[in-house]
Scaffold this active site. Structure first.
Site: not given
Lengths: 555, 85
Positions: A186, A288, A324, A413, A436-437, A447, A480
């Site tokens: 975060h 999103r 998405r 991902e 990220n994933d 994560r 992304c």
């Protein structure tokens, strides 16, 4: 000069005094009594209140303007004679100073809270003063994120929660340094969104005494303690040069030799559109859609969705908007979707997998998107999250085609999808890599677990290998994830064959400047050097050697 | 006891900056000063928390009372602050 080293996750240089973020001050034990000397106890309690008042007034005097008025009002509250009378009464009853102060504030707190409106809003001020005085009396450090400051400070914390930082602005915080957290934590995301330098996973950060001047380099991850004035001046100069360079970088994303790389924004809802446009996004690379679905009992109607999509398409006439489809699952369950308890939510039925047996919600979403696409100039594309195989990509493309959406893509991902990207690309008009994933699944590292942050660095050579594999299909392939927001890594990604980059909007200027400073050839050399390395930090160092303009830009 | 009746003119009532100025002025005086709404219980005018808790809005009448040396001047000053728009 002492220094600490962590992972730089938001480039730029920040300088200011260290301020440690601490949790809330616990209320004093309800049975705390003083030792019988009421006069001494009274003196201690009132001295603590006066200390808090003097501190507030002093800060107010230096700050001036509106801040000064607010701080002076708070100082007046700490010096309130009626409050002091209450404290005295309670101490005379035998209460310990900290408890007496806590209770005395309580009476006024309830009164203000009950009044609501302007008075209700003063409760937070009162709590702040109370906590400062109680912390002082209990020998605890001063609480909370300081919301106002005479000079911007460097916020130090174990890790930051959204609630801690929702109210922070760059004029208050010079930099973030956290002991835990990784590039997708975060703290990192927030820092990039604010455009504030940040260093995470910095061991020893929370041991730094409050007030120590810190020079934070959010690119190299180096935090210098009490640096000499000339070092600070030099850093300040570089910071100004960087700001000027970023202002100069305008227009569509392209390398120094004119190779176009559309720079797009990640958007979580209509509220993000303004920032996306302000930072010069050429479109939306990741819309999103969860904002339409969260916190409600039933799925939004096709009409409601169509209106929302139309608004976002309208913001980028002629630009691409990549939507998405709903990414829900065991980790974020929705009332109107079937879900069962799953032992490993991240490895469970989530993303596109949710709709295999119950496609109605997805069908509605695609219908709404197809309608929104009619009569708008924006180029609407649709992609599905969590695609693992070519068969899944084919199934999704079929759903899109049936709904009247010609441009269906797939998110990459899952490592299997990256390794066999060609099979996915056979059924997808474009690919978009969610780094990220992808990192989480590649390294089997959650994560959310701070201790595993090192594995999740977007500079991991293994991750770069997978990106290279996914980028080699001949289809347009974007990134992304947070990786795209790192100016050096953005160049590496372009060198790996990535054709567009989508990121949190405030990261766009730095990435635009980094690309404009280097040729495709340099980007390729940086990518090859990074993949030849064996650790994330080696990869970063090796890549930067081929990207000389980054240092000049202060990135 | 000497007193002044004043209509509060400030848009924010006797809150925020007007309240702070009012209390700071009262606090400087060596004598006791009270503040009350037209028909209410008086509170210590040197206590910002008490003054805020009175919740005096624009257009309301307040009564300021003080007795002792310099009370007239003090009451005039406080009345001026409360009546300032």
């Amino acid at each position: 000069m002492e220094a600490l080293i962590g992972a730089g996750v938001s480039p730029g240089v920040g300088f200011g005094p260290a301020r440690r973020l601490l949790g809330s001050v616990p209320p004093p034990p309800p049975d705390a009594r003083h030792d019988g000397d009421a006069v001494a106890a009274r003196h201690v309690a009132l001295a603590a209140l006066e200390h808090v008042a003097a501190d507030l007034a002093a800060r107010g005097a230096i700050a001036g303007g509106e801040i000064s008025a607010v701080l002076n009002a708070e100082a007046l509250m700490a010096r309130d004679p009626a409050l002091a009378d209450k404290v005295t009464d309670l101490i005379d009853e035998g209460l310990a100073p900290a408890l007496a102060v806590h209770r005395a504030f309580g009476a006024y707190r309830d009164m203000l809270a009950a009044a609501g409106g302007y008075l209700g809003a003063r409760v937070a001020d009162l709590d702040d003063i109370r906590d400062r005085a109680v912390a002082l009396l209990m020998g605890l450090p001063q609480p909370g994120v300081p919301l106002r400051a005479v000079e911007p400070y460097v916020l130090i914390a174990r890790d930051l929660a959204p609630a801690d930082t929702a109210v922070l602005t760059p004029d208050v915080v010079a930099a973030f340094v956290t002991e835990e957290g990784g590039p997708t934590s975060h703290t990192a995301i927030l820092a990039r969104a604010l455009g504030v330098p940040a260093v995470v996973a910095c061991l020893g950060a929370t041991e730094v005494p409050d007030g120590t001047p810190l020079l934070v380099d959010g690119a190299s991850g180096i935090v210098r303690l009490a640096p000499p004035a000339d070092v600070v001046a030099e850093a300040g100069k570089r910071s100004l040069e960087r700001a000027a360079a970023l202002r100069r970088a305008r227009g569509p994303g392209m390398t120094k030799d004119g190779h176009k790389v559309p720079l797009l924004a990640n958007v979580g809802g209509p509220a993000d559109l303004q920032a996306a446009m302000a930072y010069g996004a050429e479109g939306v690379g990741l819309l999103r859609t969860e904002f339409l679905f969260l916190d409600r009992r039933s799925a939004p109607s096709v009409d409601e969705q169509e209106r929302a999509y139309r608004e976002i398409l309208g913001a980028f006439p002629g630009g691409q908007v990549v939507v998405r489809t709903l990414d829900a699952g065991a980790d974020k369950p929705l009332a109107f979707l079937p879900h069962a308890e799953q032992p490993n939510p991240a490895l469970g039925v989530r993303g596109l997998r949710v709709f295999h047996d119950a496609p109605e919600v997805l069908t509605d979403q695609l219908t709404a998107l197809a309608r929104a696409r009619q009569g708008t100039e924006g180029r609407l594309k649709v992609m599905a999250p969590m695609i693992a195989t070519g068969a899944e990509a084919a199934w999704f493309a079929g759903m899109c085609s049936a709904a009247g959406l010609p441009d269906a893509g797939a998110m990459i991902e899952i490592p299997a999808a990256a390794l066999r990207a060609r099979e996915i690309a056979a059924h997808a008009g474009f690919l978009s890599i969610g780094t990220n994933d992808l990192a989480q699944y590649l390294f089997a590292a959650d994560r959310q677990v701070g201790a595993l942050a090192g594995l999740l660095s977007p500079w991991q050579p293994a991750l770069l290998d997978l990106v290279a594999s996914a980028a080699g299909t001949g289809r347009p392939t974007g990134v992304c994830g947070e990786a795209a927001a790192d100016p050096a890594l953005a160049c590496v990604l372009v060198g790996l064959g990535i054709t567009s980059l989508s990121m949190t909007a405030p990261a766009l200027p730095a990435v635009r400047a980094a690309l404009a400073g280097h040729t495709v050839r340099q980007c390729r050399a940086a990518a090859a050097a990074a993949r030849a390395a064996t650790t994330p930090s080696e990869a970063q160092t090796a890549a930067r050697r081929h990207l000389p303009d980054l240092a000049d830009l202060g990135l | 006891m000497p007193e002044r009746k004043v209509i509060v003119k400030s848009e924010v009532g006797l809150h925020a900056r007007p309240a702070a100025t009012f209390v700071q002025t009262a606090a400087k005086a060596p004598i006791e000063v009270t503040l009350a709404k037209a028909d209410g219980e008086p509170v210590n005018a040197k206590s910002i928390l008490s003054v805020l808790a009175l919740d005096v809005r624009q257009g309301e009448v307040i009564v300021i009372r003080a007795e002792g040396e310099g009370s007239d001047q003090l009451l005039d000053d406080l009345a001026a602050i409360a009546a300032a728009p």
